[in-house]
Write a protein that holds these residues in place. Structure first.
Motif, short mmCIF file in Angstrom:
data_model
loop_
_atom_site.label_atom_id
_atom_site.label_comp_id
_atom_site.label_asym_id
_atom_site.label_seq_id
_atom_site.Cartn_x
_atom_site.Cartn_y
_atom_site.Cartn_z
N GLY A 72 -21.86 19.61 24.02
CA GLY A 72 -22.82 19.23 23.10
C GLY A 72 -22.27 19.16 21.85
O GLY A 72 -22.46 18.53 20.96
N THR A 73 -21.56 20.01 21.27
CA THR A 73 -21.06 20.26 20.09
C THR A 73 -20.26 19.12 19.54
O THR A 73 -20.36 18.35 18.58
CB THR A 73 -20.14 21.58 19.92
OG1 THR A 73 -20.65 22.61 20.26
CG2 THR A 73 -19.48 21.59 18.53
N ASP A 185 -30.22 15.56 19.37
CA ASP A 185 -29.68 16.39 19.95
C ASP A 185 -30.59 16.83 21.36
O ASP A 185 -31.52 17.60 20.74
CB ASP A 185 -29.30 17.68 19.31
CG ASP A 185 -28.74 18.73 19.97
OD1 ASP A 185 -28.50 18.91 21.20
OD2 ASP A 185 -27.91 19.40 19.18
N SER A 208 -25.69 18.22 27.09
CA SER A 208 -24.49 19.44 27.72
C SER A 208 -24.80 19.95 28.97
O SER A 208 -25.85 20.17 29.48
CB SER A 208 -24.41 20.45 26.48
OG SER A 208 -23.77 21.27 26.92
N LYS A 211 -26.13 23.79 30.13
CA LYS A 211 -27.45 24.18 29.94
C LYS A 211 -28.46 23.53 30.93
O LYS A 211 -29.76 23.66 31.15
CB LYS A 211 -28.25 23.44 28.53
CG LYS A 211 -27.25 23.74 27.26
CD LYS A 211 -27.12 24.90 26.71
CE LYS A 211 -26.36 25.20 25.79
NZ LYS A 211 -26.36 26.39 24.98
N1 PLP Z 1 -27.05 21.66 20.52
C1 PLP Z 1 -28.01 22.52 20.76
C2 PLP Z 1 -29.56 22.41 20.44
C3 PLP Z 1 -27.51 23.51 21.45
O1 PLP Z 1 -28.50 24.59 22.04
C4 PLP Z 1 -26.30 23.85 21.81
C5 PLP Z 1 -25.62 25.14 22.68
O2 PLP Z 1 -26.13 26.24 22.44
C6 PLP Z 1 -25.46 23.00 21.46
C7 PLP Z 1 -25.81 21.89 20.65
C8 PLP Z 1 -23.96 23.13 21.52
O3 PLP Z 1 -23.57 22.45 22.93
P1 PLP Z 1 -22.13 22.89 23.74
O4 PLP Z 1 -22.19 24.55 24.06
O5 PLP Z 1 -21.95 22.29 25.09
O6 PLP Z 1 -21.10 22.78 22.69
#
Ligand code: PLP
Length: 403
Positions: A72-73, A185, A208, A211
């Motif tokens: 996700g990041t 997101d 992601s 989750k």
């Molecule tokens: N965006 C949201 C809303 C999240 O809750 C998270 C993870 O905590 C992320 C992005 C980041 O995702 P990742 O852990 O896959 O990098």
């Protein structure tokens, strides 16, 4: 205190589904780079493309709209920075205005801030109400100030701390009518709420795997066809040049298997989990009557009335007179794994930018705990939390008074 361990931190990461673990193990035992032309490579490529089709189908996208990332990041960074730059050719931002809600994850907020500090973007942080919902009038007002076509808007589908579901359809309608591009997101929403990329008219969406019961280290950015996006990672030209790097076939397959399962059971599972969540909140409030539910909640606090606009598994509370660190430590000792929901750097809890944006005074925000439930949660988890919370809070209060 309780011997049983209760995992109520699904929003941080949800346990991997056995089917996803098996798919990973099976694929990881095979050799083959999906970019190689030989038989082994073609086999790996087939796995990736079949998984891409599954991910696209389950999220309402076309397979060519799926760009696999490390999670996700990275997908958030690619969306915010890539849409603002618009092209890999030449310097400068094609869309120099970046509008983000005040409650975004740092994976969206930080690239937006970085773009303004380093590349001259005008980054505008949109305010939210007391429940954490973005103020649409503020979005309108900011969009009306510019040309529209110079803007990228990023508003999350659902908040990871307080569970607030954002009015994504309204954001898209307003932004697109002014020519802005819109990213969301959807990391916390996918598998919990109905998410259809094409139907919402979004330009980009982040998902992601870890989750939804998949492995950590894989995710995707869905990018609408024809939307100009500059890559962040350069190299072998994989993912149509938008994200170079050898495609991790085992992670991709495991992700697709988990996503498929999460979406197949979503409706019934979300209703079940929401029931557990409601029981948890009721039990905690019975044990600690002055605790306050944050985010949308009937009667939780003034302005928090819309019980539907909240993630099913999210219960976020603040405990007056407590520090979250002491609460989390006490809960952990009592066999309950929860979190504060906000960023933790080197073991030190940072003040939550989400609660601050909602107008929660710092003294109250310091006593925040997020309990998040998911596919492995049961009544026993709820009972474990409710059974220990009064004593944990009493100890945290005593520690705060002594400290
Ligand atoms: N965006 C949201 C809303 C999240 O809750 C998270 C993870 O905590 C992320 C992005 C980041 O995702 P990742 O852990 O896959 O990098």
């Amino acid at each position: 205190m309780s011997e049983r361990r209760a995992y109520v931190d699904h929003a941080a990461t949800t346990p991997a589904r056995p089917e996803a673990v098996a798919a990973f193990a099976e694929e990881a035992a095979r050799t083959g780079n999906p970019s190689s032309v030989h038989d082994a490579g073609r086999g790996a490529r087939r796995v990736v493309e079949e998984s891409r089709e599954l991910v696209a189908d389950r999220l309402g996208a076309h397979p060519t709209e799926v760009v696999f990332t490390s999670g996700g990041t990275e997908a958030d960074n690619l969306a915010v920075t890539g849409l603002a730059r618009g092209t890999d050719e030449g310097p400068g931002l094609r869309r120099p205005r970046v509008l983000v809600s005040a409650v975004e994850h740092h994976a969206v907020l930080d690239p937006a801030t970085h773009l303004s500090a380093r590349e001259g973007a005008e980054t505008v942080v949109l305010p939210v109400d007391a429940t954490g919902r973005v103020l649409l009038d503020a979005l309108d007002e900011v969009l009306a100030r510019g040309a529209g076509g110079d803007s990228v808007v990023s508003v999350m589908w659902a908040n990871n701390e307080v569970g607030t579901v954002q009015p994504v359809a309204e954001v898209v309608a307003r932004a697109r009518s002014r020519g802005a591009l819109v990213h969301t997101d959807a990391v916390q929403a996918v598998g919990r709420l109905p998410v259809d990329f094409a139907a919402t008219g979004l330009d980009a969406l982040t998902v992601s795997a870890h989750k939804v019961g998949g492995p950590v280290g894989i995710g995707a950015l869905l990018v609408r066809r024809g939307v100009p996006l500059a890559p962040l990672v350069h190299g072998g030209g994989q993912e149509r040049g938008l994200r170079s790097g050898t495609l991790p076939a085992a992670l991709v397959r495991s992700f697709a298997v988990a996503l498929d399962l999460a979406i197949a059971g979503r409706e019934a599972e979300s209703a079940r989990v929401a029931g557990l969540r409601d029981a948890l909140v009721a039990g905690v409030l019975r044990e600690v009557p002055d605790a306050v539910v944050r985010g949308p909640w009937p009667g939780g606090h003034p302005g928090a009335r819309d019980g539907l606009a909240r993630l099913p598994g999210n219960a976020h509370l603040t405990f007056p007179g407590c520090e979250s660190e002491a609460l989390l430590f006490g809960l952990d000792r009592a066999g309950v794994a929860a979190s504060a929901g906000s960023a933790c750097q080197a073991g030190v809890q940072q003040a939550s930018h989400v609660l601050a944006a909602m107008g929660v005074p710092d003294a109250e925000a310091r006593g925040a705990v997020r309990f998040s439930l998911g596919w492995t949660s049961t009544d026993a988890d709820v009972e474990a939390v409710v059974g220990v919370i009064a004593e944990v809070v009493a100890r945290a209060r005593a520690a705060a008074l002594a400290g």
